[in-house]
Motif scaffolding. Structure first.
Motif, mmCIF file in Angstrom:
data_model
loop_
_atom_site.group_PDB
_atom_site.id
_atom_site.type_symbol
_atom_site.label_atom_id
_atom_site.label_comp_id
_atom_site.label_asym_id
_atom_site.label_seq_id
_atom_site.Cartn_x
_atom_site.Cartn_y
_atom_site.Cartn_z
ATOM 1 N N THR A 204 0.841 -1.195 0.000
ATOM 2 C CA THR A 204 0.000 0.000 0.000
ATOM 3 C C THR A 204 0.874 1.243 0.000
ATOM 4 O OG1 THR A 204 -0.107 0.157 2.416
ATOM 5 C CG2 THR A 204 -1.763 -1.228 1.316
ATOM 6 N N PRO A 205 0.423 2.307 -0.632
ATOM 7 C CA PRO A 205 1.235 3.527 -0.703
ATOM 8 C C PRO A 205 1.613 4.082 0.662
ATOM 9 C CG PRO A 205 -0.554 3.618 -2.279
ATOM 10 C CD PRO A 205 -0.806 2.410 -1.435
ATOM 11 N N SER A 207 1.876 2.474 3.540
ATOM 12 C CA SER A 207 2.855 1.593 4.199
ATOM 13 C C SER A 207 4.250 1.863 3.654
ATOM 14 C CB SER A 207 2.479 0.125 3.987
ATOM 15 O OG SER A 207 1.243 -0.170 4.599
ATOM 16 N N ALA A 208 4.340 2.025 2.331
ATOM 17 C CA ALA A 208 5.637 2.323 1.709
ATOM 18 C C ALA A 208 6.159 3.677 2.182
ATOM 19 C CB ALA A 208 5.499 2.306 0.189
ATOM 20 N N ALA A 209 5.234 4.624 2.386
ATOM 21 C CA ALA A 209 5.649 5.947 2.855
ATOM 22 C C ALA A 209 6.203 5.871 4.268
ATOM 23 C CB ALA A 209 4.460 6.911 2.803
ATOM 24 N N GLU A 210 5.631 5.036 5.113
ATOM 25 C CA GLU A 210 6.140 4.871 6.475
ATOM 26 C C GLU A 210 7.563 4.301 6.465
ATOM 27 O OE1 GLU A 210 5.023 5.838 9.305
ATOM 28 O OE2 GLU A 210 3.080 6.620 8.619
ATOM 29 N N GLY A 216 14.571 7.791 6.190
ATOM 30 C CA GLY A 216 14.999 9.167 5.973
ATOM 31 C C GLY A 216 14.952 9.588 4.519
ATOM 32 N N VAL A 217 14.049 8.977 3.755
ATOM 33 C CA VAL A 217 13.918 9.282 2.327
ATOM 34 C C VAL A 217 12.683 10.150 2.095
ATOM 35 C CG1 VAL A 217 13.598 8.322 0.014
ATOM 36 C CG2 VAL A 217 15.036 7.114 1.691
ATOM 37 N N LYS A 218 12.871 11.310 1.509
ATOM 38 C CA LYS A 218 11.751 12.184 1.165
ATOM 39 C C LYS A 218 11.106 11.714 -0.137
ATOM 40 C CE LYS A 218 13.821 16.372 3.156
ATOM 41 N NZ LYS A 218 14.289 17.749 2.847
ATOM 42 N N ILE A 219 9.804 11.851 -0.219
ATOM 43 C CA ILE A 219 9.104 11.518 -1.462
ATOM 44 C C ILE A 219 8.367 12.758 -1.943
ATOM 45 C CG2 ILE A 219 7.406 10.047 -2.592
ATOM 46 C CD1 ILE A 219 7.894 7.925 -0.514
ATOM 47 N N LYS A 256 -0.692 13.473 -1.287
ATOM 48 C CA LYS A 256 -0.319 14.475 -0.275
ATOM 49 C C LYS A 256 0.133 13.800 1.009
ATOM 50 C CE LYS A 256 -3.399 18.176 -1.901
ATOM 51 N NZ LYS A 256 -4.611 18.973 -1.584
ATOM 52 N N SER A 257 -0.572 12.739 1.398
ATOM 53 C CA SER A 257 -0.215 12.030 2.616
ATOM 54 C C SER A 257 1.175 11.403 2.515
ATOM 55 C CB SER A 257 -1.263 10.951 2.916
ATOM 56 O OG SER A 257 -0.950 10.260 4.109
ATOM 57 N N ILE A 258 1.485 10.839 1.340
ATOM 58 C CA ILE A 258 2.819 10.260 1.114
ATOM 59 C C ILE A 258 3.890 11.329 1.288
ATOM 60 C CG2 ILE A 258 4.349 9.251 -0.622
ATOM 61 C CD1 ILE A 258 1.840 7.886 -1.812
#
Length: 328
Positions: A204-205, A207-210, A216-219, A256-258
């Motif tokens: 899920t997007p 989960s990947a964002a977490e 420490g990777v910005k998206i 936006k949440s990501i």
């Protein structure tokens, strides 16, 4: 090219008085022969041998010049050098689902995104960049590299249909994280370009964002599509592609949440110009100091000049002793 003894090149100055001496000598040295009249020789053409006398001197001067270059020792140099430069690790994750063929961009979304991404890559000379493509699944196109030509070549050959159709945003992020996880730059970022909402994949997007946040990777997420309707692709019963006006639906809330979760930023690109502006803003990403090493190797490269000097001296001797030999 460089010279081991560049100061010896000043020896070329000594050729100036040598040339002046030759000119003055030619003016004063004229053979004479007493004749009662020279009218019989008035219309005789000047022999080519008369001009060739100067060629002998020119050959000798050129040979001396080559010897001066040899003495200065021309060298070719490669080197390892350590320098500080600013750079960041970036992965560009590009959606290549069928909807990216929509024609609200010129000529369509996918081509506009490829073009702007290529210009972005070309300008990031100090960065390691990777390319990931995703649709119903995700794939690493180019691992992290500083080879701009490889990245741009691959980007130019990306096409819709390379992967099973769909929009697996979460998988695209996960693959990008796998590529960037070993990067050594302090600033690591993913630029995610999509025109839809997640409907495929196993991750899920959010989960990947977490995971990206923990690493420490910005998206930076970019929603591509005009406001309202756009000419979008669809297939008729015979499998032929047609374009009909369809409502543009982008899951901006998820994008936006990501971005917010990872400390990045969300952008909405509604046309080519806005997309260019978005990449220009991302181009101002935080950069970090990195040590870059390069190899150093010096090799003498004077043999060409030595052989040229030998050839010129040899040619002068042949001309002087065979073709322009003086009459006893």
């Amino acid at each position: 090219m460089q010279f081991a003894h560049p100061y010896l090149l000043f020896l070329f100055v000594l050729l100036i008085p040598l040339i002046v001496w030759y000119i003055m000598r030619q003016r004063k040295s004229h053979p004479t022969l007493a004749l009662s009249s020279t009218s019989a020789f008035a219309k005789m053409p000047t022999s080519w041998r008369q001009y060739m006398r100067h060629v002998l001197f020119a050959l000798r001067v050129a040979a001396i010049g080559c010897l001066i270059i040899v003495l200065a020792r021309p060298q070719l140099k490669d080197q390892w050098a350590t320098a500080n430069t600013e750079g960041t690790d970036i992965v560009i994750a590009l959606d290549i689902s069928g909807s990216m063929l929509a024609r609200d961009f010129e000529p369509n979304r996918i081509e506009a995104a490829k073009r702007v991404a290529a210009n972005f890559i070309q300008g990031r000379t100090s960065d390691n960049i990777g390319l990931v493509i995703f649709a119903g699944e995700s794939l690493t196109g180019v691992p992290m590299t500083g080879d701009r030509a490889q990245l741009i070549t691959y980007a130019s050959n990306i096409n819709v249909g390379m992967l099973e159709d769909g929009t697996a945003i979460g998988d695209g992020i996960a693959t990008s994280l796998n590529r960037i996880k070993d990067g050594k730059a302090k600033s690591r970022s993913i630029i995610l370009i999509t025109d839809g909402s997640n409907n495929s994949g196993t991750v899920t997007p959010l989960s990947a964002a977490e995971v990206a946040k923990e690493m420490g990777v910005k998206i930076y997420t970019i929603g591509v599509g005009t406001n309202g309707k756009a000419l979008s692709p669809s297939y008729d019963m015979f499998g032929r592609i047609t374009y009909t006006p369809q409502e543009v639906v982008i899951d901006e809330a998820t994008l936006k949440s990501i971005a917010n979760t990872t400390g990045g930023k969300y952008f909405r690109a509604t046309n080519n110009d806005v997309l260019i502006d978005v990449f220009s803003e991302i181009d101002a990403l935080e950069k970090t100091k990195m040590n870059v090493s390069s190899f150093s190797h010096t090799e003498d490269d004077y043999m060409l000049w030595a052989w040229l000097a030998f050839g010129l001296f040899t040619l002068e001797i042949i001309l002087r002793k065979v073709i322009l030999r003086p009459i006893p």
